[in-house]
Design a protein around this motif. Structure first.
Motif, PDB file in Angstrom:
ATOM      1  N   SER A  43      36.447  37.002  41.056  1.00 21.28           N
ATOM      2  CA  SER A  43      37.619  37.179  41.913  1.00 21.28           C
ATOM      3  C   SER A  43      38.855  36.802  41.100  1.00 21.28           C
ATOM      4  N   CYS A  44      40.011  37.168  41.582  1.00 20.29           N
ATOM      5  CA  CYS A  44      41.254  36.831  40.875  1.00 20.29           C
ATOM      6  C   CYS A  44      41.442  35.319  40.798  1.00 20.29           C
ATOM      7  N   LYS A  45      41.089  34.616  41.863  1.00 13.49           N
ATOM      8  CA  LYS A  45      41.224  33.163  41.867  1.00 13.49           C
ATOM      9  C   LYS A  45      40.323  32.545  40.795  1.00 13.49           C
ATOM     10  N   GLU A  46      39.098  33.037  40.671  1.00 18.22           N
ATOM     11  CA  GLU A  46      38.186  32.537  39.631  1.00 18.22           C
ATOM     12  C   GLU A  46      38.729  32.828  38.234  1.00 18.22           C
ATOM     13  N   MET A  47      39.314  34.018  38.059  1.00 13.95           N
ATOM     14  CA  MET A  47      39.882  34.378  36.755  1.00 13.95           C
ATOM     15  C   MET A  47      41.051  33.456  36.401  1.00 13.95           C
ATOM     16  N   ILE A  48      41.932  33.180  37.365  1.00 14.71           N
ATOM     17  CA  ILE A  48      43.089  32.306  37.126  1.00 14.71           C
ATOM     18  C   ILE A  48      42.607  30.915  36.732  1.00 14.71           C
ATOM     19  N   GLU A  49      41.607  30.400  37.440  1.00 16.89           N
ATOM     20  CA  GLU A  49      41.062  29.071  37.135  1.00 16.89           C
ATOM     21  C   GLU A  49      40.437  29.037  35.742  1.00 16.89           C
ATOM     22  N   ALA A  50      39.694  30.086  35.389  1.00 19.11           N
ATOM     23  CA  ALA A  50      39.063  30.154  34.070  1.00 19.11           C
ATOM     24  C   ALA A  50      40.105  30.266  32.959  1.00 19.11           C
ATOM     25  N   MET A  51      41.164  31.037  33.192  1.00 12.98           N
ATOM     26  CA  MET A  51      42.228  31.188  32.193  1.00 12.98           C
ATOM     27  C   MET A  51      42.898  29.848  31.924  1.00 12.98           C
ATOM     28  N   ALA A  52      43.166  29.100  32.986  1.00 17.48           N
ATOM     29  CA  ALA A  52      43.815  27.797  32.836  1.00 17.48           C
ATOM     30  C   ALA A  52      42.876  26.812  32.133  1.00 17.48           C
ATOM     31  N   LYS A  53      41.621  26.832  32.512  1.00 21.33           N
ATOM     32  CA  LYS A  53      40.633  25.913  31.923  1.00 21.33           C
ATOM     33  C   LYS A  53      40.467  26.153  30.422  1.00 21.33           C
ATOM     34  N   GLY A  62      54.796  30.190  39.283  1.00 19.58           N
ATOM     35  CA  GLY A  62      54.632  31.051  40.447  1.00 19.58           C
ATOM     36  C   GLY A  62      53.720  30.404  41.480  1.00 19.58           C
ATOM     37  N   LYS A  63      53.945  30.739  42.743  1.00 19.38           N
ATOM     38  CA  LYS A  63      53.154  30.131  43.814  1.00 19.38           C
ATOM     39  C   LYS A  63      51.856  30.871  44.084  1.00 19.38           C
ATOM     40  N   THR A  64      51.790  32.151  43.719  1.00 18.91           N
ATOM     41  CA  THR A  64      50.586  32.941  44.005  1.00 18.91           C
ATOM     42  C   THR A  64      50.160  33.759  42.785  1.00 18.91           C
ATOM     43  N   PRO A  65      49.716  33.114  41.717  1.00 21.24           N
ATOM     44  CA  PRO A  65      49.315  33.879  40.532  1.00 21.24           C
ATOM     45  C   PRO A  65      48.117  34.793  40.797  1.00 21.24           C
ATOM     46  N   GLU A  66      47.255  34.427  41.768  1.00 19.32           N
ATOM     47  CA  GLU A  66      46.110  35.290  42.091  1.00 19.32           C
ATOM     48  C   GLU A  66      46.585  36.630  42.647  1.00 19.32           C
ATOM     49  N   ALA A  67      47.612  36.586  43.500  1.00 18.50           N
ATOM     50  CA  ALA A  67      48.145  37.811  44.083  1.00 18.50           C
ATOM     51  C   ALA A  67      48.798  38.686  43.015  1.00 18.50           C
ATOM     52  N   THR A  68      49.464  38.049  42.067  1.00 14.92           N
ATOM     53  CA  THR A  68      50.104  38.790  40.981  1.00 14.92           C
ATOM     54  C   THR A  68      49.042  39.482  40.122  1.00 14.92           C
ATOM     55  N   LEU A  69      47.975  38.770  39.812  1.00 14.33           N
ATOM     56  CA  LEU A  69      46.891  39.354  39.022  1.00 14.33           C
ATOM     57  C   LEU A  69      46.219  40.477  39.793  1.00 14.33           C
TER      58      LEU A  69
END
Length: 98
Positions: A43-53, A62-69
């Motif tokens: 999911s986009c949320k999982e991708m954002i978390e993995a990118m940050a990690k 930004g407040k909603t990077p998952e929505a942007t992705l």
């Protein structure tokens, strides 16, 4: 006539320095890298978390990077056969070559 010297302001100097900084990965490029390493739909949320990690990309405030992705991926899917992403399930994506 006297030659005039061009004055450089601190703001202009800072802007020039910022333009010459090496750029990191874009959010989409980081998502491609994360999906390639994961080898499973995410999911986009999982991708954002993995990118940050992994230190590949972090939101610049930004407040909603998952929505942007998500929006970026949907735009990419409109490219048809040239799309880099593939929808694996509702809200989950993988790389098109997989």
């Amino acid at each position: 006539m006297m030659a005039t010297k061009k004055r450089t302001t601190k703001k202009a100097t800072a802007k020039h320095a910022k333009e010459n900084e090496p750029k990191g990965l874009s959010q989409t490029q980081a998502a491609i890298k994360v999906l390639g390493q994961a080898r499973k739909p995410m999911s986009c949320k999982e991708m954002i978390e993995a990118m940050a990690k992994k230190g590949l990309w972090s939101s610049p405030g930004g407040k909603t990077p998952e929505a942007t992705l998500y929006s970026s991926i949907l735009r990419d899917l409109k490219k048809g056969k040239d799309a880099r992403f593939k929808k694996a399930a509702p809200g989950r994506f993988t790389l098109a070559g997989k």
